[in-house]
Design an enzyme around this catalytic site. Sequence first.
Site, PDB file in Angstrom:
ATOM      1  CG  ASP A  71      -2.005   2.696   6.436  1.00 44.91           C
ATOM      2  OD1 ASP A  71      -2.318   2.269   5.298  1.00 44.91           O
ATOM      3  OD2 ASP A  71      -2.464   3.745   6.913  1.00 44.91           O
TER       4      ASP A  71
ATOM      5  CG  ASN B 294      -1.589  11.470  -5.641  1.00 47.51           C
ATOM      6  OD1 ASN B 294      -1.409  12.452  -6.360  1.00 47.51           O
ATOM      7  ND2 ASN B 294      -2.727  11.237  -5.021  1.00 47.51           N
TER       8      ASN B 294
ATOM      9  CG  ASP C 275      -1.616   1.246   1.492  1.00 40.98           C
ATOM     10  OD1 ASP C 275      -2.239   1.745   0.534  1.00 40.98           O
ATOM     11  OD2 ASP C 275      -1.573   1.766   2.634  1.00 40.98           O
TER      12      ASP C 275
ATOM     13  CE  LYS D  82     -12.262  10.273  -9.226  1.00 41.75           C
ATOM     14  NZ  LYS D  82     -10.810   9.979  -9.205  1.00 41.75           N
TER      15      LYS D  82
ATOM     16  CB  THR E 190      -3.237   7.281  -3.686  1.00 37.17           C
ATOM     17  OG1 THR E 190      -3.267   8.694  -3.480  1.00 37.17           O
ATOM     18  CG2 THR E 190      -1.939   6.896  -4.357  1.00 37.17           C
TER      19      THR E 190
ATOM     20  CG  ASP F   3      -1.973   7.513   0.260  1.00 34.44           C
ATOM     21  OD1 ASP F   3      -1.082   8.372   0.155  1.00 34.44           O
ATOM     22  OD2 ASP F   3      -2.783   7.259  -0.646  1.00 34.44           O
TER      23      ASP F   3
ATOM     24  CG  HIS G  15      -9.616  14.079  -6.702  1.00 36.59           C
ATOM     25  ND1 HIS G  15      -8.974  13.218  -7.556  1.00 36.59           N
ATOM     26  CD2 HIS G  15      -9.202  13.753  -5.454  1.00 36.59           C
ATOM     27  CE1 HIS G  15      -8.223  12.397  -6.845  1.00 36.59           C
ATOM     28  NE2 HIS G  15      -8.342  12.694  -5.571  1.00 36.59           N
TER      29      HIS G  15
HETATM   30  C1  XBP Z   1      -5.533   5.926   0.639  1.00 38.03           C
HETATM   31  C2  XBP Z   1      -6.606   6.845   0.338  1.00 38.03           C
HETATM   32  C3  XBP Z   1      -6.436   7.857  -0.695  1.00 38.03           C
HETATM   33  C4  XBP Z   1      -5.756   9.115  -0.339  1.00 38.03           C
HETATM   34  C5  XBP Z   1      -6.074  10.165  -1.358  1.00 38.03           C
HETATM   35  O1  XBP Z   1      -6.056   4.661   1.015  1.00 38.03           O
HETATM   36  O2  XBP Z   1      -7.672   6.727   0.878  1.00 38.03           O
HETATM   37  O3  XBP Z   1      -7.713   8.219  -1.034  1.00 38.03           O
HETATM   38  O4  XBP Z   1      -6.213   9.536   0.931  1.00 38.03           O
HETATM   39  O5  XBP Z   1      -5.740   9.804  -2.646  1.00 38.03           O
HETATM   40  P1  XBP Z   1      -5.122   3.373   0.971  1.00 38.03           P
HETATM   41  P2  XBP Z   1      -6.573  10.417  -3.893  1.00 38.03           P
HETATM   42  O6  XBP Z   1      -3.841   3.749   1.661  1.00 38.03           O
HETATM   43  O7  XBP Z   1      -5.883   2.340   1.767  1.00 38.03           O
HETATM   44  O8  XBP Z   1      -4.927   2.970  -0.463  1.00 38.03           O
HETATM   45  O9  XBP Z   1      -7.066  11.773  -3.483  1.00 38.03           O
HETATM   46  O10 XBP Z   1      -5.599  10.477  -5.032  1.00 38.03           O
HETATM   47  O11 XBP Z   1      -7.732   9.484  -4.176  1.00 38.03           O
HETATM   48 MG    MG Z   2      -3.051   3.088   3.493  1.00 38.93          MG
END
Ligand code: XBP
Ligand code: MG
Length: 253
Positions: A183, A128, A9, A54, A124, A11, A82
Site C-alpha cells: 500500500d 500485531n 503486507d 521503534k 510490524t 499495515d 514500544h
Molecule cells: C508498517 C509500519 C509499522 C507500523 C507499526 O509498514 O511501518 O511500523 O506502523 O508497527 P509496512 P510496529 O506496512 O510497510 O510493513 O510499531 O510494531 O513496528
Molecule cells: Mg503497509
Amino acid sequence: MSLQALIFDVDGTLADTERDGHRPAFNAAFAEAGLDWEWDIALYGELLSVTGGKERIRFYLERYNPDFTLPDNSDAWIAALHQAKTRHYVRLLNEGLIPLRPGVKRLLDEARQAGLRLAIATTTTPENVTALLEATLGRESLAWFEVIAAGDIVPKKKPDPAIFTYALEAMQLPADVCVAFEDSRNGLRSSSGAGLRTVVTVNDYTRHDDFSEAAIILESLGEPSAPAANLGNPQSKVIMDVTMLRELVKVID
Ligand code: XBP
Ligand code: MG
C-alpha cells in the site's frame, strides 16, 4: 511460469491500521509514560516515511522533538515504550474496531481454494499480525499463511527488500511465480527490490506516493458488489481475483 504464491503486507494493505490503530496506540503509550507527545493525523503521515515503530519514535525525536534528552540506555528505553504501544495496539484490535479492507477476505478464500500458497511480509511486530488475523478472520487463519515474516526478523526494514526475500527463501520460491500486495512507496520499493510483481491498493496516507514499479494500482481489491477504481486506468473498475493475478504474472513474462 505460473502463479504459486501471494505475499501480503499487513499495515495499510490487509487493514487500515495506521491512522486509527497504530497512531492512537503510540499516543496511549506516550501518555502512560508521562510524555506529553501527541501524534496527530497529519504528523503521523509524515512519520510514516520511516517504517517500524521503534525506528519511528527515534525519527520523531530527531526531527520533531530534538530538545528531548534520551536516557543513556536509549535503545532499551525506546524498546520498553514500544512494548507498551504494542500492548495498546493489540487491545484496540481485540475490540474489533479495525476491519479488513474490501476484497481481502474474498481474495484469501479464493486463493486458498485455488491452491495458492500464502505468506506475510511486514515491518510490524509479530504480535500485531497475530492479533489482526485473529480479530478479523479467526484463530484458524494463522495457519493459512505458511510464512509470517514480521518485525525485527531481518536487520533492515522496508524499503529494504530483506523481508520479502526472507519470505521467498522460506517458501523456496523464485520471485517470478509470486505476487506481492502493498500500500505504500516504502513497501513497493521493498517488494519490487525483491523482484516481485506488486499489486498496490492505496489508502489516504499513500494515494499520492510514487507507484511506478507497480503491476497495477487500485483503490482496493474490490468486491463483486463494489468493484475498485483502477488508478492507472480511470475507465476501468476491478475485482482483483485469482484469474486476474494469473494474467498479471503471465503478461509480464
Ligand atoms: C508498517 C509500519 C509499522 C507500523 C507499526 O509498514 O511501518 O511500523 O506502523 O508497527 P509496512 P510496529 O506496512 O510497510 O510493513 O510499531 O510494531 O513496528
Ligand atoms: Mg503497509
